[in-house]
Design a protein around this motif. Structure first.
Motif, PDB file in Angstrom:
ATOM      1  N   ASP A 195      -2.422   5.061   2.300  1.00  0.00           N
ATOM      2  CA  ASP A 195      -3.124   3.950   2.698  1.00  0.00           C
ATOM      3  C   ASP A 195      -4.141   4.148   1.441  1.00  0.00           C
ATOM      4  O   ASP A 195      -5.457   2.692   1.473  1.00  0.00           O
ATOM      5  CB  ASP A 195      -4.212   4.659   3.707  1.00  0.00           C
ATOM      6  CG  ASP A 195      -4.041   5.305   4.741  1.00  0.00           C
ATOM      7  OD1 ASP A 195      -3.174   3.770   4.988  1.00  0.00           O
ATOM      8  OD2 ASP A 195      -4.022   5.806   5.380  1.00  0.00           O
ATOM      9  N   ARG A 196      -3.554   3.584  -0.047  1.00  0.00           N
ATOM     10  CA  ARG A 196      -4.679   3.476  -1.297  1.00  0.00           C
ATOM     11  C   ARG A 196      -3.429   1.495  -1.536  1.00  0.00           C
ATOM     12  O   ARG A 196      -2.105   1.927  -1.823  1.00  0.00           O
ATOM     13  CB  ARG A 196      -4.482   3.822  -2.662  1.00  0.00           C
ATOM     14  CG  ARG A 196      -5.441   5.339  -2.041  1.00  0.00           C
ATOM     15  CD  ARG A 196      -4.990   6.338  -3.153  1.00  0.00           C
ATOM     16  NE  ARG A 196      -4.410   6.962  -2.694  1.00  0.00           N
ATOM     17  CZ  ARG A 196      -3.260   8.091  -3.385  1.00  0.00           C
ATOM     18  NH1 ARG A 196      -2.952   7.983  -4.481  1.00  0.00           N
ATOM     19  NH2 ARG A 196      -3.108   8.955  -3.001  1.00  0.00           N
ATOM     20  N   ASN A 242      -5.785   5.227  -8.030  1.00  0.00           N
ATOM     21  CA  ASN A 242      -7.381   5.135  -7.922  1.00  0.00           C
ATOM     22  C   ASN A 242      -8.204   4.123  -7.250  1.00  0.00           C
ATOM     23  O   ASN A 242      -9.423   4.306  -6.645  1.00  0.00           O
ATOM     24  CB  ASN A 242      -8.301   5.561  -8.932  1.00  0.00           C
ATOM     25  CG  ASN A 242      -8.458   5.060 -10.185  1.00  0.00           C
ATOM     26  OD1 ASN A 242      -8.393   4.049  -9.561  1.00  0.00           O
ATOM     27  ND2 ASN A 242      -9.186   5.845 -11.050  1.00  0.00           N
ATOM     28  N   GLY A 243      -7.363   3.383  -7.148  1.00  0.00           N
ATOM     29  CA  GLY A 243      -7.722   2.133  -6.326  1.00  0.00           C
ATOM     30  C   GLY A 243      -8.371   0.882  -7.181  1.00  0.00           C
ATOM     31  O   GLY A 243      -8.612  -0.019  -6.901  1.00  0.00           O
ATOM     32  N   GLU A 283       0.840  -1.081  -0.023  1.00  0.00           N
ATOM     33  CA  GLU A 283       0.360  -0.109   0.003  1.00  0.00           C
ATOM     34  C   GLU A 283       0.831   1.366  -0.182  1.00  0.00           C
ATOM     35  O   GLU A 283       2.371   1.290   0.859  1.00  0.00           O
ATOM     36  CB  GLU A 283      -1.101  -0.178   1.326  1.00  0.00           C
ATOM     37  CG  GLU A 283      -1.693  -0.679   1.020  1.00  0.00           C
ATOM     38  CD  GLU A 283      -2.395  -0.899   2.619  1.00  0.00           C
ATOM     39  OE1 GLU A 283      -2.136  -0.175   3.613  1.00  0.00           O
ATOM     40  OE2 GLU A 283      -4.142  -1.605   2.496  1.00  0.00           O
ATOM     41  N   GLN A 294      -1.842  -0.916  -4.015  1.00  0.00           N
ATOM     42  CA  GLN A 294      -0.635  -1.226  -4.661  1.00  0.00           C
ATOM     43  C   GLN A 294      -0.216  -1.546  -5.564  1.00  0.00           C
ATOM     44  O   GLN A 294      -0.332  -2.213  -7.110  1.00  0.00           O
ATOM     45  CB  GLN A 294       1.213   0.153  -4.453  1.00  0.00           C
ATOM     46  CG  GLN A 294       0.985   0.775  -4.047  1.00  0.00           C
ATOM     47  CD  GLN A 294       0.384   1.217  -5.354  1.00  0.00           C
ATOM     48  OE1 GLN A 294       0.867   2.292  -5.590  1.00  0.00           O
ATOM     49  NE2 GLN A 294      -1.013   3.192  -5.296  1.00  0.00           N
ATOM     50  N   TYR A 325      -2.782  -1.819  -8.702  1.00  0.00           N
ATOM     51  CA  TYR A 325      -3.992  -0.930  -9.251  1.00  0.00           C
ATOM     52  C   TYR A 325      -3.655   0.139  -9.126  1.00  0.00           C
ATOM     53  O   TYR A 325      -2.471   0.166  -8.957  1.00  0.00           O
ATOM     54  CB  TYR A 325      -4.314  -1.335  -7.506  1.00  0.00           C
ATOM     55  CG  TYR A 325      -5.167  -2.851  -6.473  1.00  0.00           C
ATOM     56  CD1 TYR A 325      -6.093  -2.516  -6.811  1.00  0.00           C
ATOM     57  CD2 TYR A 325      -4.059  -2.648  -6.429  1.00  0.00           C
ATOM     58  CE1 TYR A 325      -6.907  -3.483  -6.278  1.00  0.00           C
ATOM     59  CE2 TYR A 325      -4.710  -3.807  -4.890  1.00  0.00           C
ATOM     60  CZ  TYR A 325      -6.475  -4.383  -5.581  1.00  0.00           C
ATOM     61  OH  TYR A 325      -6.602  -5.111  -4.970  1.00  0.00           O
TER      62      TYR A 325
END
Length: 181
Positions: free
Chosen positions: A35-36, A58-59, A32, A38, A55
């Motif tokens: 907090d997104r 944008n998630g 990540e 990857q 990813y």
């Protein structure tokens, strides 16, 4: 003693979490950033094994692949940041194998090609945005068997200079000869 157990590593906004077994990655691994997600990977005895997802920022998934014994094996899909499918390709033991298709944003194919053990084999087709055939070719063991046939967006064949046949010649040809495309 070789390290085993769960681990969580952080460096700045980046975070890596997974499990070690006898010093080798084992099971799910998650990466990540801010907090997104990857990447989400799976390991067995230190080798990639199972699903892998990359990813976009944008998630949304950028790529979804399957690994067997550290090599791509199965269907891999690649997506644009907006979510639409850009490419779908088959792999066997790390090499392209089977059908590979690239797509326009509307879901229609841009090109369709076939591979055997990493080498282009069989028909290759490229399409205009309107869905009509743009190019047709045939490959055997990575070699083009004869010159590719090219077509204008209205379906007319292109001559050696890349110009469409006249509409009259095209009409006459279609009327008197079997369809090639």
């Amino acid at each position: 003693m070789t390290p085993s157990g769960k681990f969580d590593l952080a460096r700045g906004d980046s975070h890596l979490s997974g499990t070690l077994l006898d010093g080798r990655l084992e099971g799910p691994l998650r990466i990540e950033d801010s907090d997104r997600p990857q990447a989400s990977l799976t390991y067995r005895r230190g080798e990639l094994e199972g699903p892998l997802v990359l990813y976009h920022p944008n998630g949304k998934p950028a790529a979804q692949m399957v690994y067997a014994q550290g090599r791509l094996h199965g269907i891999a899909t690649f997506h644009a940041p907006e979510g639409w499918l850009q490419r779908k390709a088959g792999y066997r033991q790390g090499q392209l194998h089977g059908e590979a298709i690239n797509y326009f944003a509307d879901g229609s194919p841009v090109e369709v090609e076939h591979y055997r053990d990493g080498v282009r084999e069989g028909p290759y087709r490229r399409f205009h945005a309107n869905g009509r055939l743009a190019l047709s070719a045939q490959y055997r063991q990575g070699r083009l068997l004869e010159p590719a046939r090219m077509y204008a967006a209205d379906g007319r064949p292109l001559d050696e200079q890349g110009k469409p046949l006249s509409r009259l010649s095209w009409w006459w040809r279609r009327w008197t000869e079997p369809d090639e495309a």
